[in-house]
Design a protein around this motif. Sequence first.
Motif, mmCIF file in Angstrom:
data_model
loop_
_atom_site.group_PDB
_atom_site.id
_atom_site.type_symbol
_atom_site.label_atom_id
_atom_site.label_comp_id
_atom_site.label_asym_id
_atom_site.label_seq_id
_atom_site.Cartn_x
_atom_site.Cartn_y
_atom_site.Cartn_z
ATOM 1 N N PHE A 231 6.288 -8.576 -7.021
ATOM 2 C CA PHE A 231 4.978 -9.167 -6.744
ATOM 3 C C PHE A 231 5.099 -10.641 -6.355
ATOM 4 N N VAL A 232 6.053 -11.323 -6.957
ATOM 5 C CA VAL A 232 6.286 -12.727 -6.593
ATOM 6 C C VAL A 232 6.695 -12.823 -5.120
ATOM 7 N N ILE A 233 7.523 -11.885 -4.677
ATOM 8 C CA ILE A 233 7.941 -11.863 -3.267
ATOM 9 C C ILE A 233 6.735 -11.684 -2.359
ATOM 10 N N PHE B 194 0.810 -1.214 0.000
ATOM 11 C CA PHE B 194 0.000 0.000 0.000
ATOM 12 C C PHE B 194 0.846 1.268 0.000
ATOM 13 N N MET B 195 2.097 1.182 0.422
ATOM 14 C CA MET B 195 2.959 2.358 0.364
ATOM 15 C C MET B 195 3.620 2.529 -0.999
ATOM 16 N N TRP B 196 3.792 1.419 -1.737
ATOM 17 C CA TRP B 196 4.526 1.498 -2.988
ATOM 18 C C TRP B 196 3.670 1.354 -4.244
ATOM 19 N N LEU B 197 2.595 0.596 -4.171
ATOM 20 C CA LEU B 197 1.800 0.361 -5.376
ATOM 21 C C LEU B 197 1.223 1.636 -5.986
ATOM 22 N N PRO B 198 0.714 2.584 -5.174
ATOM 23 C CA PRO B 198 0.227 3.818 -5.802
ATOM 24 C C PRO B 198 1.311 4.553 -6.574
ATOM 25 N N GLY B 199 2.525 4.600 -6.013
ATOM 26 C CA GLY B 199 3.623 5.243 -6.713
ATOM 27 C C GLY B 199 3.985 4.524 -7.996
ATOM 28 N N LEU C 52 10.828 -0.729 3.186
ATOM 29 C CA LEU C 52 12.259 -0.531 2.974
ATOM 30 C C LEU C 52 12.800 -1.501 1.934
ATOM 31 N N LEU C 53 12.363 -2.773 2.025
ATOM 32 C CA LEU C 53 12.839 -3.785 1.084
ATOM 33 C C LEU C 53 12.407 -3.464 -0.335
ATOM 34 N N VAL C 54 11.168 -3.030 -0.504
ATOM 35 C CA VAL C 54 10.685 -2.698 -1.847
ATOM 36 C C VAL C 54 11.513 -1.561 -2.431
ATOM 37 N N GLY C 55 11.801 -0.541 -1.607
ATOM 38 C CA GLY C 55 12.613 0.567 -2.088
ATOM 39 C C GLY C 55 13.989 0.112 -2.535
ATOM 40 N N VAL C 56 14.609 -0.759 -1.759
ATOM 41 C CA VAL C 56 15.932 -1.278 -2.110
ATOM 42 C C VAL C 56 15.864 -2.073 -3.404
ATOM 43 N N LEU C 57 14.841 -2.918 -3.544
ATOM 44 C CA LEU C 57 14.720 -3.755 -4.739
ATOM 45 C C LEU C 57 14.478 -2.925 -5.994
ATOM 46 N N ILE C 58 13.693 -1.836 -5.844
ATOM 47 C CA ILE C 58 13.463 -0.956 -6.990
ATOM 48 C C ILE C 58 14.760 -0.255 -7.383
ATOM 49 N N ASP C 59 15.515 0.191 -6.364
ATOM 50 C CA ASP C 59 16.813 0.834 -6.650
ATOM 51 C C ASP C 59 17.773 -0.130 -7.337
ATOM 52 N N GLN C 60 17.641 -1.429 -7.031
ATOM 53 C CA GLN C 60 18.485 -2.445 -7.649
ATOM 54 C C GLN C 60 17.956 -2.877 -9.020
ATOM 55 N N LYS C 61 16.930 -2.162 -9.496
ATOM 56 C CA LYS C 61 16.351 -2.407 -10.823
ATOM 57 C C LYS C 61 15.648 -3.759 -10.952
#
Length: 369
Positions: A340-342, A202-207, A324-333
Amino acid sequence: MDVGLLSFIMPIVHKEWALTNSQTGLISSISTIGMICGGFFFGYLADRIGRKDTLMLSLLTFSIGNFVLAFAQGFDSFLIIRFFVGMGLGGELPVAATYVSDLYSGAKRSRMLILADSFWALGWLVASFLSFALNGILSWRGLLIVTAISAFFAIVVRKHVPEIKQPAKKEHHFTISKFLNFKTIMLWLAWFMVMFSYYGMFMWLPGIMTSKGNSVVDSFGYSVIIIVAQLPGYFTAAWLTKKINLRYIFAIYMVGTAIGAVLFGQAQTPVATVICGCILSFFNLGAYGTIIAITPSIYEPAIRGTMTGLAEGIGRIGAVIGPLLVGVLIDQKLGINAIFVIFMISLLVGAAAMLLIPVKKQAEVNEDQ
């Protein structure tokens, strides 16, 4: 309402004080850390001095804290005060659930706990309308003062809510290790996965959707519709308690959340975004209400507050790690589909953990007591 208003206040404070993104994120994190500590502390206190007095203390802690927060003059003081606001809120949630659990038994206990938790969605609706209606009239400080009015509800609790007398018990020293068994570990794992997925998504999907050009997720109407969709999720979960065991309801809603997350991530049009967002919101909050109903029912009254507070606290660790994990994973491309699998795996692990919890026959939620 408190948590909802914070999400509207943070961007305003960010701009007014020229905060960095890391500083703004720390506001949310410190609130969550406060909720973790508050769940532990007030849950334990509820078993020692009683549910009613602890409920009033937690209510006053975050209400008066918000009043003081309205006069914060800088980032550092804001963080310190917000930690104590988080403590009060984090304590109120498990103590209220513990009180309701003491008041009822069997299937009625499950229904009442889920219905009580549905007021979380109503609080979010109030926060949305307050922010929308008063944003041009009141500053963020004014909105916090409005939230602080909830302190007066402590008077209502003191006058009209009776304390539940616990049966006499032998004095004992509580240690976590005494109750750190397979049942508790599986419950904590389920809590962790619920909060990890909820806050991560809910914090990342809208973005993510906005980055795809789907601006509908930024609208006030979208927020209201998504929140309203939570209510039937709660209500149908409460209705299902008459039919099947709570653990199965939780597993169904966790799987539904996993499906909803994938659909939401793949939505391209505004209509599809709203529909899939409603599906995600329906199942995710239904699962949350169900685990709220399960947790206090597992433990005996003497330790119910402590263990409920601990379980929610463990869950909120997931609430910190998820975003935090989602942000890191997005930064890691890492691709969105992989993320979504995670989430799908985490939701399925949470469902499996709940199904593995051994439940004594007399504690089954489909009792006709």
